[in-house]
Design an enzyme around this catalytic site. Structure first.
Site, PDB file in Angstrom:
ATOM      1  N   LYS A 176      -2.091   2.618  -8.925  1.00  0.00           N
ATOM      2  CA  LYS A 176      -2.119   1.116  -8.799  1.00  0.00           C
ATOM      3  C   LYS A 176      -3.777   0.737  -8.254  1.00  0.00           C
ATOM      4  CE  LYS A 176      -0.860  -2.376  -5.363  1.00  0.00           C
ATOM      5  NZ  LYS A 176       0.086  -2.519  -4.091  1.00  0.00           N
TER       6      LYS A 176
ATOM      7  N   ASP B  37       9.466   5.016 -12.175  1.00  0.00           N
ATOM      8  CA  ASP B  37       8.873   4.653 -10.918  1.00  0.00           C
ATOM      9  C   ASP B  37       7.589   3.656 -11.133  1.00  0.00           C
ATOM     10  OD1 ASP B  37       6.698   6.145 -11.708  1.00  0.00           O
ATOM     11  OD2 ASP B  37       7.419   8.053 -10.280  1.00  0.00           O
TER      12      ASP B  37
ATOM     13  N   HIS C 142       5.830  -6.615  -6.715  1.00  0.00           N
ATOM     14  CA  HIS C 142       6.429  -7.877  -7.359  1.00  0.00           C
ATOM     15  C   HIS C 142       6.360  -7.504  -9.059  1.00  0.00           C
ATOM     16  CE1 HIS C 142       6.182  -9.892  -3.668  1.00  0.00           C
ATOM     17  NE2 HIS C 142       4.925  -9.586  -3.585  1.00  0.00           N
TER      18      HIS C 142
END
Length: 227
Positions: free
Chosen positions: A134, A170, A154
């Site tokens: 990320k 995941d 989100h």
């Protein structure tokens, strides 16, 4: 296999068009230079922007350059970024990451990533201490304009509800899964629009499925509507 992927890609195109009609077209704007973006992202891990951004501003105001951050040591850096939460852990990650970047590049710079293919650049970043998919994807998306798709809570939730990401995957796996179905040209749109939809409509608790423009495309929403 190709047909299934093609069907998903077509559905993604429809989703993005509808969300754009509702929320407007996202406009790309670089927030920080690459080094600032990376360190800001490390501070933002497991905390809200309202806490991490002031901590980053204080870090930059306290230390004139990255070498001063490294020289200060983890305890002093932790004092400065305390409001970002997990300060001891994050200060060590920041110093270790800065040290590794300088060891590899000879300076505190990420300019070497500009000429790399996106996945190679992501692998380079995720090999740094404390940098996951990320954080790496945010740096590549916002600082370099590459076709990375940062997956936050989100985006992960909405993507799973729409079945673009399997239930058992995941968040880390979701980065690669989405890169396989979202066209490169739509990566930034996907990131921005699904965040907005997740915040405003497809909420974690009490999603507003009855008001959702994607209800006919969403297996999760259809199930909720029937209940």
């Amino acid at each position: 296999m190709g047909g299934a992927k093609g069907g998903t890609t077509d559905r993604i195109a429809t989703v993005l068009d509808r969300l754009e009609s509702r929320y407007g077209r996202p406009r790309f704007a670089s927030r920080f230079d690459p080094m600032d973006e990376l360190i800001s992202c490390i501070l933002s891990q497991h905390t809200a922007d309202v806490n991490s951004f002031p901590a980053f501003d204080r870090l930059r105001a306290t230390f004139p350059d990255w070498q001063c951050v490294v020289d200060a040591g983890p305890e002093k850096v932790a004092e400065v970024v305390r409001k970002a939460g997990l300060a001891n852990q994050k200060s060590r990650s920041i110093i270790n990451t800065l040290t590794e970047i300088k060891a590899r590049n000879g300076a505190y710079t990420l300019d070497n990533l500009r000429a790399m293919p996106m996945l190679e650049a992501r692998d380079w970043l995720t090999s740094l201490p404390g940098v996951g998919p990320k954080t790496a994807s945010i740096v590549l998306c916002f600082a370099f304009g590459m076709s990375a798709i940062p997956v936050d809570t989100h985006i992960f939730r909405v993507s799973r509800r729409l079945r673009f990401v399997p239930e058992k995957a995941d968040e880390n796996k979701a980065h690669d899964i989405l890169l396989g179905v979202v066209p490169e040209k739509d990566a930034f749109r996907y990131h921005m629009l699904l965040i907005q939809h997740g915040r405003q409509t497809c909420k974690a608790q009490r999603p507003l499925c009855g008001e959702c423009d994607l209800l006919d495309l969403c297996p999760f929403g259809k199930k909720v509507a029937k209940a």
